[in-house]
Design an enzyme around this catalytic site. Structure first.
Site, PDB file in Angstrom:
ATOM      1  N   HIS A  46      -7.076  -6.628  -0.575  1.00  0.00           N
ATOM      2  CA  HIS A  46      -5.950  -5.692  -0.467  1.00  0.00           C
ATOM      3  C   HIS A  46      -4.954  -6.083   0.620  1.00  0.00           C
ATOM      4  CE1 HIS A  46      -3.824  -1.904  -0.625  1.00  0.00           C
ATOM      5  NE2 HIS A  46      -4.174  -1.583   0.605  1.00  0.00           N
TER       6      HIS A  46
ATOM      7  N   TYR B 244      -1.060  11.038   2.122  1.00  0.00           N
ATOM      8  CA  TYR B 244      -1.878  11.303   0.929  1.00  0.00           C
ATOM      9  C   TYR B 244      -1.693  12.740   0.451  1.00  0.00           C
ATOM     10  CZ  TYR B 244      -4.120   6.872   2.035  1.00  0.00           C
ATOM     11  OH  TYR B 244      -4.345   5.547   2.272  1.00  0.00           O
TER      12      TYR B 244
ATOM     13  N   ASP C  63       0.850  -1.198   0.000  1.00  0.00           N
ATOM     14  CA  ASP C  63       0.000   0.000   0.000  1.00  0.00           C
ATOM     15  C   ASP C  63       0.892   1.256   0.000  1.00  0.00           C
ATOM     16  OD1 ASP C  63      -2.957   0.984   0.489  1.00  0.00           O
ATOM     17  OD2 ASP C  63      -1.792   1.960   2.054  1.00  0.00           O
TER      18      ASP C  63
END
Lengths: 283, 297
Positions: A263, A207, A102
């Protein structure tokens, strides 16, 4: 989290001006593990003992997560990669292999590009990469609505505060195939970690650095990696796309999908994930 | 709160109990549609200004304010059908429609489905799915995060619940497209909207207006093949969407006028009520009702 794992030792490493939490164990060539969002080093718990039979395993908490510091800045993937490289240097390793999942996968790729002399092999698990030709188009995918939410300054912290479990549990469930792998008690560990002061902001900063990361990666990919790259994803998430994605960045890419997996690869399919990693890093 | 200024009335239309207020003792009817995340309260300043010459009807849209919060049917095609039942319930078979923000989506869906019943359309600080809104939703090109957030599912309600005032305040006073004069809407007004969102089902309903945007996109793409026959006024705000409202409308209508209000954010009905009311009144005076030819259906 300060959960114990048999045979591993917790260390607080001073790297530049931040403290990085590392969990270290095993014997053999060094391998650093970089977790994703909304997680900590704990996401590797099920495969660390297996990996440690062949490697000196170093599972870090990224800047902004777990027991590492959450400073005001330095959350672009190149800076997070610098933290990881610095941590490995403190531990005495100048050449090492890297595996990231990730957000940690983005850091792993950044580390391979910014420390070519040190990174021997890199495994990239289930994530889209800044710099990928589909990176901007990918923002339209409803499954990544959280990218834009997390990039919004200040407001997400206020909305998530006190509801870390609600948010994290929804996030996990929406991206899980093997729901048996992530019972409520495990999700609770991540939620409580996020609830520590500064950690919600810290994770969101990863992010907010995406525009910088994208610009950096576009620059890096003009000189593709020559080391072997393993690109692996869950067949229900990034698996079908991840090899072609990484081939934009490197000349020697192998990998594909792990079956019946979402995921959360190291938790949903630990045996298959560990097996693929061990084979790759043993070459 | 000056709710006494506009005593709410109720009208049952189909399966919806509409809450609305009505001002003016005569004149042609105009229905004012609020946007998200607001209620009919957004028109409190404009409604009175128009009431001397018009029969002004201001409903809470289904799911908002005191109007019913249905389980389903938040696509704008269905909302417009329900709104038409409401208008017919009031005896209004031909109306002028003004819609702000998502209210503009509803006004378009009404005008596109029943063009012979809509004399004039006023489209304020809005953009339509299929005709420009996609750009506002594209985060990689500076679009807003809230489209994805609002569409995400139960987690959106869960994060905003109990924090409605923070949420409304954020939108009305946000740096991008928020109020030019942050004090032009009072904290009491923000509180009014927040309390409306605190009512059971309100967050679900309000987010449902976003979760149905993909349905709206396909409906609009069909309707858009036939330009609207009635005169349309598109009004933007220089600190809001600017010329985007007019650009959207020009893709679905042929008789379009545009105006941009200066020193104004995304909420002109509250920030520049005099100017907005004047633009609407001038437009309606120049394009009297029933003068456009009956459309071919």
């Amino acid at each position: 989290m300060n959960s114990e794992l048999n045979g591993f030792r917790h260390k607080s490493l001073r790297v530049g001006d931040v403290k990085i939490h590392a969990v270290v164990g095993g014997d053999g060539p060094p391998l650093v593990l970089l977790h994703g969002w909304p997680q900590t080093w704990w996401e590797w718990r099920r495969i660390m003992p297996v990996l440690a039979e062949h490697h000196t395993v170093v599972a870090l908490d990224l800047r902004g997560a777990g027991h590492s510091d959450c400073p005001q800045s330095g959350y672009d993937k190149a800076s997070l990669a610098e933290d990881a490289h610095g941590a490995m240097a403190v531990l005495g390793f100048s050449r090492y292999a890297v595996c990231g999942h990730d957000i940690g996968a983005m850091v792993a790729l950044a580390l391979a590009f910014t420390h070519r002399e040190s990174v021997t092999r890199v495994a990239v698990l289930d994530a889209p990469m800044p710099g990928w030709s589909q990176w901007e188009a990918n923002f339209a995918d409803p499954m990544v609505w959280h990218f834009a939410f997390h990039m919004k300054r200040d407001l997400p912290e206020r909305l998530i505060y006190g509801r870390e479990f609600d948010y994290v549990s929804t996030f996990f469930a929406d991206r899980t195939f093997n729901h048996g792998a992530l019972p409520v008690e495990e999700v609770e560990i991540y939620a409580r970690s996020m609830a520590q002061p500064g950690n919600t902001r810290g994770g969101l900063e990863w992010y907010r650095a995406f525009p910088v990361d994208h610009a950096n990666a576009l620059d890096w990919k003009r000189s593709p990696l020559t080391i072997p790259v393993l690109a692996l994803g869950g067949d229900h998430r990034w698996g079908p796309k991840i090899v072609a994605m990484l081939e934009e960045f490197a000349g020697d890419v192998s990998g594909g999908s792990i079956r019946d997996c979402g995921h959360w690869m190291a938790e949903e399919r630990p045996a298959e994930t560990a097996d693929a990693l061990l084979k790759f890093f043993a070459q | 709160m000056d709710a006494e200024l506009y005593p709410y009335r109720s009208l049952r239309a189909g399966d919806i109990r509409f809450a609305y207020y009505r001002m003016g003792s005569g004149g042609p009817p105009i229905i004012l549609l609020h946007g998200w995340p607001q209620t009919s309260h957004a028109w409190r300043r404009v409604a009175g200004l128009l009431s001397s010459a018009y029969d002004v009807v201001v409903p809470d849209l289904p799911g908002f304010g005191y109007t019913s919060k249905p389980d389903a049917g938040f696509d704008k095609k269905t909302i417009a059908r329900r709104l038409r039942e409401f208008a017919h319930g009031l005896g209004l078979s031909r109306v002028a429609l003004a819609g702000h923000d998502l209210g503009g989506h509803v006004a378009y869906a009404y005008a596109a489905q029943w063009p012979e019943e809509v004399n004039n359309l006023i489209f304020i600080e809005s953009s339509l799915p299929s005709f420009g809104q996609e750009e506002a939703m594209d985060v990689s090109k500076g679009g807003s995060w809230h489209f994805g957030f609002n569409m995400a599912g139960d987690i959106s309600e869960e994060l905003v619940r109990g924090r409605e005032k923070l949420f409304v305040d954020h939108f009305m006073r946000r740096e991008k497209v928020g109020l030019f004069d942050a004090n032009s809407v009072s904290d009491a007004d923000i509180e009014f909207y927040a309390r409306a969102l605190q009512r059971p089902g309100a967050l679900r309903s309000s987010f449902s207006y976003y979760r149905t945007l993909p349905i709206d996109r396909s409906d609009n793409s069909v309707w858009g093949q036939t330009p609207l026959p009635m005169p349309v006024l598109a009004i933007g705000a220089d600190w809001g969407y600017g010329a985007a409202s007019e650009q959207t409308v020009r893709r679905v209508a042929r008789d379009v006028q545009g105006a941009v209000i200066e020193r104004c954010g995304h909420y002109p009905a509250e920030e520049r009520p005099d100017e907005l009311a004047r633009l609407i009144a001038d437009f309606l005076a120049k394009t009297p009702s029933a003068q456009h030819p009956a459309p071919q259906r």
